[in-house]
Design a protein around this motif. Structure first.
Motif, PDB file in Angstrom:
ATOM      1  N   MET A 129       0.810  -1.214   0.000  1.00 40.26           N
ATOM      2  CA  MET A 129       0.000   0.000   0.000  1.00 40.26           C
ATOM      3  C   MET A 129       0.847   1.270   0.000  1.00 40.26           C
ATOM      4  N   ASP A 130       2.144   1.130   0.321  1.00 39.44           N
ATOM      5  CA  ASP A 130       3.069   2.260   0.252  1.00 39.44           C
ATOM      6  C   ASP A 130       3.735   2.387  -1.108  1.00 39.44           C
ATOM      7  N   SER A 131       3.295   1.591  -2.088  1.00 40.01           N
ATOM      8  CA  SER A 131       3.837   1.556  -3.454  1.00 40.01           C
ATOM      9  C   SER A 131       5.241   0.973  -3.526  1.00 40.01           C
ATOM     10  N   GLY A 132       5.727   0.405  -2.428  1.00 37.72           N
ATOM     11  CA  GLY A 132       6.992  -0.311  -2.457  1.00 37.72           C
ATOM     12  C   GLY A 132       6.799  -1.750  -2.922  1.00 37.72           C
ATOM     13  N   LEU A 133       7.899  -2.379  -3.336  1.00 34.68           N
ATOM     14  CA  LEU A 133       7.863  -3.766  -3.769  1.00 34.68           C
ATOM     15  C   LEU A 133       8.122  -4.686  -2.584  1.00 34.68           C
ATOM     16  N   TYR A 134       7.362  -5.794  -2.549  1.00 37.97           N
ATOM     17  CA  TYR A 134       7.521  -6.791  -1.490  1.00 37.97           C
ATOM     18  C   TYR A 134       7.642  -8.177  -2.123  1.00 37.97           C
ATOM     19  N   HIS A 135       8.360  -9.074  -1.411  1.00 39.38           N
ATOM     20  CA  HIS A 135       8.741 -10.373  -1.966  1.00 39.38           C
ATOM     21  C   HIS A 135       8.608 -11.455  -0.911  1.00 39.38           C
ATOM     22  N   LYS A 136       8.192 -12.642  -1.354  1.00 39.68           N
ATOM     23  CA  LYS A 136       8.314 -13.828  -0.522  1.00 39.68           C
ATOM     24  C   LYS A 136       8.656 -15.005  -1.407  1.00 39.68           C
ATOM     25  N   PRO A 145       9.997 -14.808   4.160  1.00 43.61           N
ATOM     26  CA  PRO A 145      10.518 -14.918   5.527  1.00 43.61           C
ATOM     27  C   PRO A 145       9.594 -15.655   6.490  1.00 43.61           C
ATOM     28  N   SER A 146       8.290 -15.801   6.182  1.00 46.91           N
ATOM     29  CA  SER A 146       7.370 -16.626   6.956  1.00 46.91           C
ATOM     30  C   SER A 146       6.114 -16.784   6.110  1.00 46.91           C
ATOM     31  N   PRO A 147       5.172 -17.639   6.506  1.00 46.35           N
ATOM     32  CA  PRO A 147       3.963 -17.798   5.686  1.00 46.35           C
ATOM     33  C   PRO A 147       3.179 -16.507   5.470  1.00 46.35           C
ATOM     34  N   THR A 148       3.257 -15.553   6.398  1.00 48.04           N
ATOM     35  CA  THR A 148       2.468 -14.330   6.227  1.00 48.04           C
ATOM     36  C   THR A 148       3.303 -13.053   6.174  1.00 48.04           C
ATOM     37  N   ASP A 149       4.627 -13.153   6.311  1.00 43.97           N
ATOM     38  CA  ASP A 149       5.492 -11.971   6.248  1.00 43.97           C
ATOM     39  C   ASP A 149       6.112 -11.811   4.863  1.00 43.97           C
ATOM     40  N   TRP A 150       6.626 -10.605   4.608  1.00 42.86           N
ATOM     41  CA  TRP A 150       7.179 -10.257   3.309  1.00 42.86           C
ATOM     42  C   TRP A 150       8.510  -9.524   3.480  1.00 42.86           C
ATOM     43  N   PRO A 152      10.726  -6.473   2.311  1.00 39.05           N
ATOM     44  CA  PRO A 152      10.587  -5.196   1.595  1.00 39.05           C
ATOM     45  C   PRO A 152      11.770  -4.957   0.662  1.00 39.05           C
ATOM     46  N   LEU A 153      11.454  -4.549  -0.570  1.00 39.88           N
ATOM     47  CA  LEU A 153      12.498  -4.316  -1.574  1.00 39.88           C
ATOM     48  C   LEU A 153      12.523  -2.874  -2.075  1.00 39.88           C
ATOM     49  N   TRP A 193      20.662  -6.726  -6.208  1.00 42.29           N
ATOM     50  CA  TRP A 193      21.513  -5.726  -6.843  1.00 42.29           C
ATOM     51  C   TRP A 193      20.628  -4.662  -7.478  1.00 42.29           C
ATOM     52  N   PRO A 194      20.913  -3.351  -7.358  1.00 40.04           N
ATOM     53  CA  PRO A 194      22.113  -2.745  -6.765  1.00 40.04           C
ATOM     54  C   PRO A 194      22.135  -2.770  -5.235  1.00 40.04           C
ATOM     55  N   SER A 195      20.992  -2.959  -4.557  1.00 38.78           N
ATOM     56  CA  SER A 195      20.937  -3.181  -3.116  1.00 38.78           C
ATOM     57  C   SER A 195      19.530  -3.668  -2.806  1.00 38.78           C
ATOM     58  N   PRO A 196      19.256  -4.119  -1.574  1.00 38.14           N
ATOM     59  CA  PRO A 196      17.908  -4.603  -1.280  1.00 38.14           C
ATOM     60  C   PRO A 196      16.798  -3.583  -1.526  1.00 38.14           C
TER      61      PRO A 196
END
Length: 287
Positions: A129-136, A145-150, A152-153, A193-196
């Motif tokens: 919702m903050d327009s950032g990218l998230y990954h699992k 990182p867990s079944p319900t956590d993400w 942040p990228l 790359w270039p960083s998290p």
């Protein structure tokens, strides 16, 4: 031009995955927002040319599907509360059941994008919702990182992500920034790359989300619409971006939509290029 009718009454565009030769699996949302499925097994459409298998759910996004090996399918949707949900075909049955779903958490502002770089591996990306990218990721044993956590990228993204893999332990992710330029980050097997949370700017003034595809190790092709509604292209050749880090090859046309890229045999790159210029179920087996 004729088409083969495959039935259904569909609320979403189709999503298609393949886990081997002569195999296609197609997923759509029905009008009541549940998921429906049909498959080509090399001889016929199953359950029939016009019938569909109901897979349940109350879905708020089109489905996204991928396969990491023979007889394996993983399907992802957003639920009505904007969290991610998952189900899988394991070669014998749908898990957790034909109509149930595994909750994977999140508060997602985009449909999921999914990719697999090898057996037992799935990587899923969404915008928050903050327009950032998230990954699992599924590593063959558990969700990280867990079944319900993400994870942040970072970024401030103006489009859903387009993700692609050209080999084991490799992922490339593309988004539009708030300036309508293309941005890229990659997992190289050890780190982002270039960083998290940083991104590589790739230029352009883009009027559509990017579509990325790979046809072999070290190769990526990316396509966008320009502000003139023409198609533009750039490629990573294993060493550098072509025609340049921020330049694009114009491919012409006046287009209203940009469909998924299709893998084709490699062709030599042409020489002329320029930058983009600012200018629940209820259908009784039928979807």
């Amino acid at each position: 031009m004729d088409y083969e009718p495959l039935g259904g009454r569909c609320k979403s565009p189709p999503e298609v995955a393949s886990w081997g030769p002569d195999r296609l699996d197609v997923f759509v949302l029905g009008m009541e927002s549940a998921l429906f499925h049909k498959a080509w097994d090399g001889h016929a459409w199953w359950p029939s040319p016009t019938d569909w298998e109901p897979l349940g759910g109350l879905c708020a996004s089109p489905p996204r599907a991928c396969s990491w090996g023979p007889d394996r399918l993983d399907v992802f949707v957003l639920g009505m509360e904007s969290a991610l949900f998952h189900k899988a075909w394991d070669g014998h049955a749908w898990r957790p059941s034909p109509t149930d779903w595994e909750p994977l958490g999140g508060l997602c502002a985009s449909p999921p994008s999914v990719v697999s770089w090898g057996p037992n591996r799935i990587d899923v990306f969404v915008l928050g919702m903050d327009s950032g990218l998230y990954h699992k990721a599924w590593d063959g044993t558990s969700w990280w990182p867990s079944p319900t956590d993400w994870e942040p990228l970072g970024g401030l993204c103006a489009s859903p992500p387009s993700v692609v893999s050209w080999g084991p332990d490799r992922i490339d992710v593309f988004v539009l920034g708030m300036d309508s330029g293309l941005y890229h980050k990659a997992w190289d097997g050890h780190a982002w790359w270039p960083s998290p949370t940083d991104w590589e700017p790739l230029g352009g003034l883009c009027a559509s989300p990017p579509k990325a595809v790979s046809w072999g190790p070290g190769r990526i092709d990316v396509f966008v619409l320009g502000m003139d509604s023409g198609l533009y292209h750039k490629a990573w050749d294993g060493h550098a971006w072509w025609p340049s880090v921020t330049g694009w090859e114009p491919l012409g046309g006046t287009l209203s939509t940009l469909r998924e890229g299709v893998m084709v045999a490699p062709l030599p790159l042409p020489q002329a290029a320029r930058d983009i210029q600012p200018t629940s179920t209820g259908f009784h087996g039928r979807a």
